[in-house]
Design a protein around this motif. Structure first.
Motif, PDB file in Angstrom:
ATOM      1  N   LYS A  68     -15.866  -4.730   8.174  1.00  0.00           N
ATOM      2  CA  LYS A  68     -17.248  -4.867   7.706  1.00  0.00           C
ATOM      3  C   LYS A  68     -17.314  -5.612   6.378  1.00  0.00           C
ATOM      4  O   LYS A  68     -18.224  -6.376   6.112  1.00  0.00           O
ATOM      5  N   ARG A  69     -16.330  -5.350   5.526  1.00  0.00           N
ATOM      6  CA  ARG A  69     -16.307  -5.941   4.187  1.00  0.00           C
ATOM      7  C   ARG A  69     -14.903  -6.472   3.911  1.00  0.00           C
ATOM      8  O   ARG A  69     -13.921  -5.809   4.198  1.00  0.00           O
ATOM      9  N   ILE A  70     -14.826  -7.661   3.358  1.00  0.00           N
ATOM     10  CA  ILE A  70     -13.542  -8.282   3.038  1.00  0.00           C
ATOM     11  C   ILE A  70     -13.435  -8.389   1.521  1.00  0.00           C
ATOM     12  O   ILE A  70     -14.308  -8.962   0.865  1.00  0.00           O
ATOM     13  N   VAL A  71     -12.371  -7.820   0.977  1.00  0.00           N
ATOM     14  CA  VAL A  71     -12.147  -7.833  -0.467  1.00  0.00           C
ATOM     15  C   VAL A  71     -10.846  -8.565  -0.750  1.00  0.00           C
ATOM     16  O   VAL A  71      -9.834  -8.316  -0.088  1.00  0.00           O
ATOM     17  N   THR A  72     -10.868  -9.454  -1.730  1.00  0.00           N
ATOM     18  CA  THR A  72      -9.659 -10.212  -2.067  1.00  0.00           C
ATOM     19  C   THR A  72      -9.517 -10.355  -3.571  1.00  0.00           C
ATOM     20  O   THR A  72     -10.506 -10.356  -4.304  1.00  0.00           O
ATOM     21  N   ALA A  73      -8.269 -10.467  -4.014  1.00  0.00           N
ATOM     22  CA  ALA A  73      -7.980 -10.649  -5.439  1.00  0.00           C
ATOM     23  C   ALA A  73      -7.937 -12.117  -5.825  1.00  0.00           C
ATOM     24  O   ALA A  73      -7.891 -12.445  -7.010  1.00  0.00           O
ATOM     25  N   CYS A  74      -7.965 -13.006  -4.843  1.00  0.00           N
ATOM     26  CA  CYS A  74      -7.801 -14.443  -5.093  1.00  0.00           C
ATOM     27  C   CYS A  74      -9.145 -15.164  -5.058  1.00  0.00           C
ATOM     28  O   CYS A  74      -9.882 -15.072  -4.070  1.00  0.00           O
ATOM     29  N   GLY A  75      -9.447 -15.896  -6.125  1.00  0.00           N
ATOM     30  CA  GLY A  75     -10.694 -16.653  -6.175  1.00  0.00           C
ATOM     31  C   GLY A  75     -10.770 -17.739  -5.119  1.00  0.00           C
ATOM     32  O   GLY A  75     -11.835 -18.000  -4.557  1.00  0.00           O
ATOM     33  N   GLY A  76      -9.628 -18.385  -4.843  1.00  0.00           N
ATOM     34  CA  GLY A  76      -9.605 -19.418  -3.807  1.00  0.00           C
ATOM     35  C   GLY A  76      -9.898 -18.835  -2.440  1.00  0.00           C
ATOM     36  O   GLY A  76     -10.636 -19.428  -1.638  1.00  0.00           O
ATOM     37  N   PHE A 103     -12.383  -8.933  -6.102  1.00  0.00           N
ATOM     38  CA  PHE A 103     -12.065  -7.653  -6.716  1.00  0.00           C
ATOM     39  C   PHE A 103     -12.821  -7.436  -8.029  1.00  0.00           C
ATOM     40  O   PHE A 103     -13.102  -6.293  -8.401  1.00  0.00           O
ATOM     41  N   SER A 104     -13.157  -8.504  -8.744  1.00  0.00           N
ATOM     42  CA  SER A 104     -13.915  -8.344  -9.991  1.00  0.00           C
ATOM     43  C   SER A 104     -15.257  -7.670  -9.719  1.00  0.00           C
ATOM     44  O   SER A 104     -15.718  -6.838 -10.513  1.00  0.00           O
ATOM     45  N   GLN A 105     -15.890  -7.991  -8.592  1.00  0.00           N
ATOM     46  CA  GLN A 105     -17.161  -7.352  -8.230  1.00  0.00           C
ATOM     47  C   GLN A 105     -16.960  -5.872  -7.917  1.00  0.00           C
ATOM     48  O   GLN A 105     -17.811  -5.045  -8.257  1.00  0.00           O
ATOM     49  N   VAL A 106     -15.852  -5.557  -7.279  1.00  0.00           N
ATOM     50  CA  VAL A 106     -15.550  -4.164  -6.936  1.00  0.00           C
ATOM     51  C   VAL A 106     -15.360  -3.345  -8.207  1.00  0.00           C
ATOM     52  O   VAL A 106     -15.928  -2.251  -8.356  1.00  0.00           O
ATOM     53  N   TYR A 107     -14.577  -3.874  -9.141  1.00  0.00           N
ATOM     54  CA  TYR A 107     -14.314  -3.147 -10.382  1.00  0.00           C
ATOM     55  C   TYR A 107     -15.606  -2.922 -11.173  1.00  0.00           C
ATOM     56  O   TYR A 107     -15.835  -1.834 -11.711  1.00  0.00           O
ATOM     57  N   VAL A 108     -16.447  -3.960 -11.255  1.00  0.00           N
ATOM     58  CA  VAL A 108     -17.702  -3.830 -12.006  1.00  0.00           C
ATOM     59  C   VAL A 108     -18.597  -2.779 -11.366  1.00  0.00           C
ATOM     60  O   VAL A 108     -19.228  -1.970 -12.061  1.00  0.00           O
TER      61      VAL A 108
END
Length: 238
Positions: A68-76, A103-108
């Motif tokens: 449902k949701r894809i989270v990644t640490a890589c901006g590219g 991941f920055s959105q997740v942390y915020v």
């Protein structure tokens, strides 16, 4: 979604992100070896046929896994998943109904909810590098800085060129693969700008940038430390 560079060259970025998810009891899945490259390097260098093959492989895998949701640490990766995957899904007759987050959105969001509370003081002066894929391509300038400013004892000093005016690390767009000397010179220029701030730590949120800067710091013989935003966040969480 791990991404090639983070998975194979900068795994601490992923390990840190997963640790924070686990501590909050947030369920997640990982495709492991079934995941293939997000296709960003192929798209940026005009290898459309190969890129399409990789994209469709991943999209089919997401559907199979019930994602449902894809989270990644890589901006590219997040840029490619957000902007290129929907277009290529339509072009190949596939459904794209996934939410993509860096991941920055997740942390915020976790900070806003009070789910994570940085409490341990991290007495360091840092300067933050805005990655091209994260900043100019997606507009994520505030999120990394919000995370850094939430950490007690951390002082953020900006480089001369930051946010929209940030200079490239030299590793993106196929430049490092095709023009390694140019890429290395670009990285050294950026690192020297970071050193000029007087900061102890150069911080970023991109595995490409981290790998590029690590070599540049070594070439320059600098004692400046390199860290990911998530690394400092986890240090403050204890």
């Amino acid at each position: 979604f791990a991404g090639c560079t983070a998975a194979y060259r900068m795994p601490p970025m992923l390990q840190t992100g997963v640790t924070i998810l686990q501590r909050q009891g947030i369920p997640y899945a990982y495709a492991g070896g079934r995941e293939v490259c997000c296709a960003s390097p192929f798209l940026r260098t005009g290898q459309v046929e190969m890129a399409t093959s990789l994209v469709t492989t991943n999209i089919d895998l997401f559907h199979e896994m019930g994602v449902k949701r894809i989270v990644t640490a890589c901006g590219g990766c997040s840029k490619t998943l957000r902007f290129d995957y929907p277009r290529l899904a339509r072009a190949t007759g596939r459904t794209w109904d996934f939410e993509v987050l860096h991941f920055s959105q997740v942390y915020v969001e976790l900070l806003r909810q009070g789910a994570i509370r940085p409490a341990r003081a991290v007495g360091k002066v840092v300067t933050y590098h805005d990655p091209c894929h994260l900043g100019r391509s997606q507009g994520f300038y505030d999120e990394p800085r919000q995370i850094l400013r939430s950490i007690p004892g951390l002082e953020l000093v900006e480089m001369e060129h930051h946010r929209e005016e940030s200079r490239c690390c030299g590793a993106g767009g196929g430049v490092k693969a095709n023009y390694p000397e140019m890429a290395a010179a670009i990285a050294r220029d950026r690192v020297q700008e970071a050193i000029a701030t007087g900061a102890e730590v150069l911080v970023t949120m991109c595995p490409f940038c981290q790998a590029s800067f690590a070599q540049a710091l070594k070439d320059l013989g600098s004692s400046m430390r390199l860290a990911g935003v998530e690394e400092l966040l986890l240090e403050s969480l204890g």
